[in-house]
Motif scaffolding. Structure first.
Motif, PDB file in Angstrom:
ATOM      1  N   HIS A   1       1.218  -0.776   0.359  1.00  0.00           N
ATOM      2  CA  HIS A   1       0.007   0.277   0.253  1.00  0.00           C
ATOM      3  C   HIS A   1       0.952   1.262  -0.441  1.00  0.00           C
ATOM      4  O   HIS A   1       2.126   1.749  -0.433  1.00  0.00           O
ATOM      5  CB  HIS A   1      -1.155  -0.035   1.452  1.00  0.00           C
TER       6      HIS A   1
ATOM      7  N   GLU B   1      -2.584   0.960   8.167  1.00  0.00           N
ATOM      8  CA  GLU B   1      -2.280  -0.821   7.481  1.00  0.00           C
ATOM      9  C   GLU B   1      -0.400  -0.213   6.804  1.00  0.00           C
ATOM     10  O   GLU B   1       0.908  -0.348   6.524  1.00  0.00           O
ATOM     11  CB  GLU B   1      -1.916  -1.820   6.238  1.00  0.00           C
TER      12      GLU B   1
ATOM     13  N   HIS C   1       2.390  -7.094   4.889  1.00  0.00           N
ATOM     14  CA  HIS C   1       0.641  -6.325   4.612  1.00  0.00           C
ATOM     15  C   HIS C   1       0.394  -6.756   6.443  1.00  0.00           C
ATOM     16  O   HIS C   1       0.831  -7.600   7.207  1.00  0.00           O
ATOM     17  CB  HIS C   1       0.187  -7.311   4.363  1.00  0.00           C
ATOM     18  N   VAL C   2      -0.873  -5.979   6.720  1.00  0.00           N
ATOM     19  CA  VAL C   2      -1.696  -6.631   7.428  1.00  0.00           C
ATOM     20  C   VAL C   2      -2.851  -7.023   7.042  1.00  0.00           C
ATOM     21  O   VAL C   2      -3.848  -6.694   6.623  1.00  0.00           O
ATOM     22  CB  VAL C   2      -1.646  -5.005   8.498  1.00  0.00           C
TER      23      VAL C   2
HETATM   24 ZN   LIG Z   1      -2.657  -5.281   2.293  1.00  0.00          ZN
END
Ligand SMILES: [Zn+2]
Length: 229
Positions: A45, A59, A126-127
């Protein structure tokens, strides 16, 4: 003539020393698995794309913070690192020729970068988030058709379980572009669920983030050490 003999004697002495001490002449870092390994870190992101959110906790900020700390740790122990981003931005604007939306431009640019760098491993950070608040714990995804990626996912998942003590999940094959389109071993690491209140609080904590970084580093180290045998 006298001078030539002396030079020859010096050369022979040097050569003799090399022959006598071949292992002692090796630098100490020759046995370190991370030394000169190339690692690509991909914080997901960025910019207009916050990823998963919970209030002010985004995130994109969590994974950038993890990525920068992981880079410092890897570089400090001899690895060569690349980051797909080291600021709060996505990569869509670097890919104007690609058709489609911003998300597609961003992801395809990340894939192009890792295929250009050809690192030993790609770590995409990532989260996780899901409708229900009950799920928690880290989850690693691998490339379904790549045994090296699966093994890397195993060592990182095991290290996350050992260090964070928050999961007994097993790695899974992942249908993500950074996995399916990367030409090198890649894993996608969901470090925890922002949708779980307790885990969200942990993800906001600097000490806990450092533990995540250490776990990923340890898993990568174990994978590289195994392939060095
Ligand atoms: Zn993600």
């Amino acid at each position: 003539m006298q001078r030539k003999i002396s030079l020859l004697a010096v050369l022979m002495a040097l050569l003799g020393m090399q022959l006598l001490v071949p292992t002692a002449a090796l630098p100490a870092y020759a046995s370190l698995p991370l030394f000169t390994r190339v690692i690509a870190i991909d914080p997901g992101h960025g910019g207009p794309d916050p990823g998963a959110t919970r209030g002010d906790l985004l995130e994109k900020d969590i994974v950038l913070d993890l990525g920068l700390e992981l880079r410092d740790l890897l570089q400090g122990t001899g690895a060569i690192t690349y980051l797909t981003r080291d600021t709060d931005t996505d990569l869509a604007d670097q890919n104007p020729q690609v058709s489609g939306g911003r998300k597609r431009k961003d992801i395809l640019r990340r894939v192009d970068l890792v295929n250009e760098w050809q690192p030993d491993a790609v770590l995409s950070l990532h989260v996780n988030a899901i409708g229900s608040s009950r799920w928690r714990g880290a989850q690693v995804f691998y490339q379904a058709d790549n045994p090296a990626s699966e093994e890397l996912a195993n060592t990182i998942q095991a290290a996350l379980a050992k260090v964070l003590k928050n999961t007994n999940r097993m790695p899974k094959p992942g249908d993500y572009r950074i996995l399916t389109d990367s030409q090198v071993p890649a894993v996608l690491i969901e470090v925890g669920f922002i949708s779980n209140p307790e885990e969200a609080a942990l993800l906001a904590n600097a000490d806990y983030r450092s533990k995540i970084v250490w776990a990923i580093y340890l898993g990568l180290y174990n994978w590289l050490a195994a392939s060095c045998r």
